[in-house]
Structure formats: C-alpha cells, structure tokens
Design a protein around this motif. Structure first.
Motif, PDB file in Angstrom:
ATOM      1  N   ALA A 188       0.809  -1.219   0.000  1.00  0.00           N
ATOM      2  CA  ALA A 188       0.000   0.000   0.000  1.00  0.00           C
ATOM      3  C   ALA A 188       0.841   1.267   0.000  1.00  0.00           C
ATOM      4  CB  ALA A 188      -0.936  -0.006   1.213  1.00  0.00           C
ATOM      5  N   GLU A 189       2.141   1.144   0.228  1.00  0.00           N
ATOM      6  CA  GLU A 189       3.017   2.311   0.302  1.00  0.00           C
ATOM      7  C   GLU A 189       3.477   2.743  -1.088  1.00  0.00           C
ATOM      8  OE1 GLU A 189       6.235   1.852   3.027  1.00  0.00           O
ATOM      9  OE2 GLU A 189       5.079   0.582   4.390  1.00  0.00           O
ATOM     10  N   GLY A 190       3.305   3.992  -1.396  1.00  0.00           N
ATOM     11  CA  GLY A 190       3.832   4.568  -2.630  1.00  0.00           C
ATOM     12  C   GLY A 190       3.448   3.762  -3.852  1.00  0.00           C
ATOM     13  N   ASP A 191       4.442   3.474  -4.692  1.00  0.00           N
ATOM     14  CA  ASP A 191       4.190   2.746  -5.933  1.00  0.00           C
ATOM     15  C   ASP A 191       4.662   1.296  -5.848  1.00  0.00           C
ATOM     16  OD1 ASP A 191       6.933   3.028  -5.949  1.00  0.00           O
ATOM     17  OD2 ASP A 191       7.057   3.573  -8.065  1.00  0.00           O
ATOM     18  N   LEU A 192       4.802   0.774  -4.639  1.00  0.00           N
ATOM     19  CA  LEU A 192       5.363  -0.569  -4.492  1.00  0.00           C
ATOM     20  C   LEU A 192       4.514  -1.622  -5.201  1.00  0.00           C
ATOM     21  CD1 LEU A 192       6.663  -0.612  -0.801  1.00  0.00           C
ATOM     22  CD2 LEU A 192       7.861   0.051  -2.904  1.00  0.00           C
ATOM     23  N   ARG A 193       3.188  -1.486  -5.100  1.00  0.00           N
ATOM     24  CA  ARG A 193       2.339  -2.486  -5.763  1.00  0.00           C
ATOM     25  C   ARG A 193       2.582  -2.512  -7.269  1.00  0.00           C
ATOM     26  NH1 ARG A 193       1.181  -5.956  -8.011  1.00  0.00           N
ATOM     27  NH2 ARG A 193      -0.796  -6.973  -8.461  1.00  0.00           N
ATOM     28  N   GLN A 194       2.790  -1.364  -7.875  1.00  0.00           N
ATOM     29  CA  GLN A 194       3.000  -1.307  -9.320  1.00  0.00           C
ATOM     30  C   GLN A 194       4.325  -1.929  -9.734  1.00  0.00           C
ATOM     31  OE1 GLN A 194       1.765   1.472  -7.558  1.00  0.00           O
ATOM     32  NE2 GLN A 194      -0.254   0.720  -8.192  1.00  0.00           N
ATOM     33  N   ARG A 195       5.242  -2.045  -8.806  1.00  0.00           N
ATOM     34  CA  ARG A 195       6.561  -2.580  -9.120  1.00  0.00           C
ATOM     35  C   ARG A 195       6.673  -4.080  -8.863  1.00  0.00           C
ATOM     36  NH1 ARG A 195       9.959   1.159  -5.337  1.00  0.00           N
ATOM     37  NH2 ARG A 195      11.683  -0.146  -6.082  1.00  0.00           N
ATOM     38  N   ALA A 196       5.671  -4.667  -8.264  1.00  0.00           N
ATOM     39  CA  ALA A 196       5.735  -6.069  -7.855  1.00  0.00           C
ATOM     40  C   ALA A 196       4.900  -6.960  -8.772  1.00  0.00           C
ATOM     41  CB  ALA A 196       5.246  -6.219  -6.420  1.00  0.00           C
ATOM     42  N   PHE A 197       5.337  -8.195  -8.911  1.00  0.00           N
ATOM     43  CA  PHE A 197       4.572  -9.261  -9.554  1.00  0.00           C
ATOM     44  C   PHE A 197       4.038 -10.112  -8.412  1.00  0.00           C
ATOM     45  CE2 PHE A 197       3.803 -13.303 -11.540  1.00  0.00           C
ATOM     46  CZ  PHE A 197       3.517 -13.054 -12.875  1.00  0.00           C
ATOM     47  N   LEU A 198       2.784  -9.907  -8.055  1.00  0.00           N
ATOM     48  CA  LEU A 198       2.231 -10.416  -6.800  1.00  0.00           C
ATOM     49  C   LEU A 198       1.478 -11.721  -7.036  1.00  0.00           C
ATOM     50  CD1 LEU A 198       2.086  -9.588  -3.826  1.00  0.00           C
ATOM     51  CD2 LEU A 198      -0.025  -8.340  -4.347  1.00  0.00           C
ATOM     52  N   CYS A 199       1.876 -12.749  -6.278  1.00  0.00           N
ATOM     53  CA  CYS A 199       1.321 -14.097  -6.446  1.00  0.00           C
ATOM     54  C   CYS A 199       0.722 -14.569  -5.127  1.00  0.00           C
ATOM     55  CB  CYS A 199       2.414 -15.084  -6.841  1.00  0.00           C
ATOM     56  SG  CYS A 199       3.506 -14.539  -8.153  1.00  0.00           S
ATOM     57  N   THR A 200      -0.434 -15.207  -5.212  1.00  0.00           N
ATOM     58  CA  THR A 200      -0.991 -15.885  -4.044  1.00  0.00           C
ATOM     59  C   THR A 200      -1.659 -17.173  -4.510  1.00  0.00           C
ATOM     60  OG1 THR A 200      -2.201 -15.592  -1.968  1.00  0.00           O
ATOM     61  CG2 THR A 200      -3.229 -14.700  -3.972  1.00  0.00           C
ATOM     62  N   LYS A 201      -2.411 -17.808  -3.617  1.00  0.00           N
ATOM     63  CA  LYS A 201      -2.941 -19.135  -3.889  1.00  0.00           C
ATOM     64  C   LYS A 201      -4.361 -19.258  -3.343  1.00  0.00           C
ATOM     65  CE  LYS A 201       1.782 -20.816  -3.246  1.00  0.00           C
ATOM     66  NZ  LYS A 201       2.320 -19.592  -2.590  1.00  0.00           N
ATOM     67  N   VAL A 202      -5.033 -20.321  -3.759  1.00  0.00           N
ATOM     68  CA  VAL A 202      -6.324 -20.671  -3.185  1.00  0.00           C
ATOM     69  C   VAL A 202      -6.236 -22.116  -2.706  1.00  0.00           C
ATOM     70  CG1 VAL A 202      -7.254 -21.247  -5.482  1.00  0.00           C
ATOM     71  CG2 VAL A 202      -8.828 -20.833  -3.555  1.00  0.00           C
ATOM     72  N   ALA A 203      -6.648 -22.332  -1.467  1.00  0.00           N
ATOM     73  CA  ALA A 203      -6.580 -23.664  -0.858  1.00  0.00           C
ATOM     74  C   ALA A 203      -7.900 -23.919  -0.144  1.00  0.00           C
ATOM     75  CB  ALA A 203      -5.412 -23.751   0.112  1.00  0.00           C
ATOM     76  N   ALA A 204      -8.929 -24.247  -0.911  1.00  0.00           N
ATOM     77  CA  ALA A 204     -10.266 -24.405  -0.334  1.00  0.00           C
ATOM     78  C   ALA A 204     -10.982 -25.550  -1.035  1.00  0.00           C
ATOM     79  CB  ALA A 204     -11.060 -23.113  -0.483  1.00  0.00           C
ATOM     80  N   GLN A 205     -11.945 -26.130  -0.327  1.00  0.00           N
ATOM     81  CA  GLN A 205     -12.790 -27.165  -0.889  1.00  0.00           C
ATOM     82  C   GLN A 205     -14.142 -26.545  -1.238  1.00  0.00           C
ATOM     83  OE1 GLN A 205     -12.250 -30.271  -1.671  1.00  0.00           O
ATOM     84  NE2 GLN A 205     -10.375 -30.869  -0.614  1.00  0.00           N
ATOM     85  N   GLY A 206     -14.521 -26.648  -2.495  1.00  0.00           N
ATOM     86  CA  GLY A 206     -15.825 -26.153  -2.909  1.00  0.00           C
ATOM     87  C   GLY A 206     -15.764 -24.764  -3.517  1.00  0.00           C
TER      88      GLY A 206
END
Length: 312
Positions: free
Chosen positions: A107-125
């Motif tokens: 959320a600080e400055g332009d950090l989000r624009q500089r990152a390649f952000l990866c996450t995951k989903v681990a759920a049933q259904g």
C-alpha cells in the motif's frame, strides 16, 4: 531465516558479498535502475513477459502482526528487493498473516505497481474458494493479482474453473497450480497434460532432484513457467554445509556464497523461471539476488555440484 543460515552467512568473508549500490529511487515496474539492469530475466512462456529470476517467498517468516516489531525488517527486505530490481513476491492464505503483511507493504507509494504479486487458493468447494480469493484481494489491498495458483492441488478442477473466470474478467493475469511434495507429482503431471497452466510451483533443490526428471521437462514441453519453492530444502542444505568452504569451482560461475550456490544450481535448469526462497531480512535479499547475476553452471558444472553435495 533460521540460525543455521545466519551461521553460514556469518562465516563468509566480506569479500564474498557482491557489492551493491544504495537504494534506487522509487520507480514504476517498467523502469529499470542500473542495479536492476544486470539481473537475469526469463519469460513466462504463455505471454512472453520477462520476470527477474529470483523472487521472495513469504511462508513462515511473514506471519507477524502488521505494525508489530517484527514488521519493519520485513518491509525493509521487500523494499530493498524491489529497489534492486526484484519483482516476484509469493504468498498464500495458508501462510498465517503473510498476505496482510504484504498488503500493508504494497500500500506504500508505488510498491504495488513494481511487484509481480502471487498468491494461492486452498479451499474445498466453489463458495469456499470464492470467499478465500475475495479475502486475498482484501488482505493484499489490490484490485489485480498477477497470479493465483491452486495450492497443493486442493479441489483443483473447482478452483481452476474460478481462476479461469477471474482471468477472463481481468482480475488476475495468470493462473496455475502448486505442490511441494513428490507424492503429488503424478497428479500434477496429469493436470499439466489436460490443462493449459501459465505457471506451476514445485519443490526442487540440489539434493531433491526428482522434479528435474519428471516435472521440469513436462513444463518445458507444455510451455509452462516454473516457480521453485524450498530451493534450500527448508534449511536442510545449510545444515549440510555448515562450517564448510565453497568448492573452488564455484568461482567458475560467479558464485560467492552458499545461498548463491544453491540458487544458481536451480536456475541452471533451463525450465526454471523463478525460485522463491524465503527472505525476511535485507541482507538475505542482497545475497540471494546475487544468484541472478553473472554466469550460471553448465551441464558439466551441474554434475560437479551434485557430486560435491552428494559426497557430504
């Protein structure tokens, strides 16, 4: 990082650390600092988009309270990583508060624009998956996530259907699947053959090489990018080399430290796009990014590396 790695790094001489200039000014992801320009990059085959070949993993180490005393070192590590030209940051709902921590940093400055952000989903259904993904967007404080992968092949078909819809809607840019254990390789191979995945994430290290025989050739043939988790074997490799000097031949591929030795081995496989070692301190960022500079081992040097480690 564990005391084991601290001990390994503490034993290195000052000359073993690659010189790094001061922090670059904040800039967009498209702009390149002088420091960033020498980082090795590899393309994501499905798009051709190049990414720097070393990323940050956030399992375990980023599970802290945002705003707590444990938060500033993590923020410093991430900012340093981005300033030096890194981009790929990997997290997951299962990593405790890591998504919240990363969201606060991004959320600080332009950090989000500089990152390649990866996450995951681990759920049933379907509904549980949708709820978890919505939570990830909130925690990461973003409207766009670069990559979401099905974590450890949990309810894969259901979650992939949702990820395809999100990609079509422009909410995510890439989709994929992950594992970190060899017992899931058969299921991962079957999935890779029946689906067009942008990215997979798999365990691979110099002393855990089964992925090179099964998963990496298939990824190359299918045009799938490969992120590598646990490239240090969850500290196993640092325990193995504790108190030992690098073999002299490491200088042949511009390797100055044990972390670089392990990462350059992983990167020397042509199918690997980006390992994501845990990096919770600035000095680990600086050291690990050294593996993205200079020469990589060739086939003969890879064999020497394997033989050296196997002989310990």
């Amino acid at each position: 990082m564990s005391l084991t790695r601290r001990a390994v790094l503490a034993g290195a001489t000052a000359a073993s650390l690659l010189p790094l200039a001061g922090r670059a000014q904040a800039q967009s992801a498209q702009a390149q600092s002088p420091q960033a320009s020498d980082l090795l990059r590899r393309p994501i085959p499905s798009s051709g988009e190049p990414v720097p070949v070393i990323g940050i993993g956030t399992s375990r180490r980023y599970n802290v309270e945002p705003g707590s005393e444990g938060f500033p070192p993590l923020r410093e590590a991430v900012v340093r990583f981005l300033d030096l030209g890194g981009r790929v940051i990997d997290t997951a709902p299962d990593y405790g508060r890591a998504e919240e921590v990363m969201g606060a940093i991004m959320a600080e400055g332009d950090l989000r624009q500089r990152a390649f952000l990866c996450t995951k989903v681990a759920a049933q259904g379907r509904e549980a998956g949708q709820a978890q993904i919505a939570q990830s967007f909130r925690r990461l404080r973003t409207d766009l996530i670069d990559l979401i992968a099905v974590h450890n092949l949990i309810d894969t078909d259901t979650q992939l259907a949702e990820l395809k819809a999100l990609k079509e809607a422009g909410r995510i840019r890439y989709l994929g699947a992950t594992t970190w254990v060899e017992r899931q390789y058969g299921d991962l191979e079957a999935l890779m053959r029946r689906e067009r995945l942008d990215v997979i994430q798999v365990n691979y290290a110099i002393d855990a090489r089964e992925a090179a025989a099964r998963i990496l050739p298939l990824a190359r043939d299918r045009g799938t990018a490969v992120m590598v988790n646990v490239p240090f074997g969850r500290e196993r490799l640092f325990n193995l080399v504790k108190g030992k000097e690098l073999p002299p031949f490491a200088a042949e591929f511009d390797c100055a430290t044990w972390p670089q030795f392990f990462l350059k081995y992983v990167l020397s496989h042509e199918a690997v796009t980006c390992p994501v070692p845990g990096m919770a301190q600035r000095r680990y960022v600086e050291d690990n990014l050294g593996a993205a500079r200079g020469r990589l081992p060739d086939a003969a040097q890879r064999r020497k590396m394997e033989e050296w480690i196997d002989g310990l």
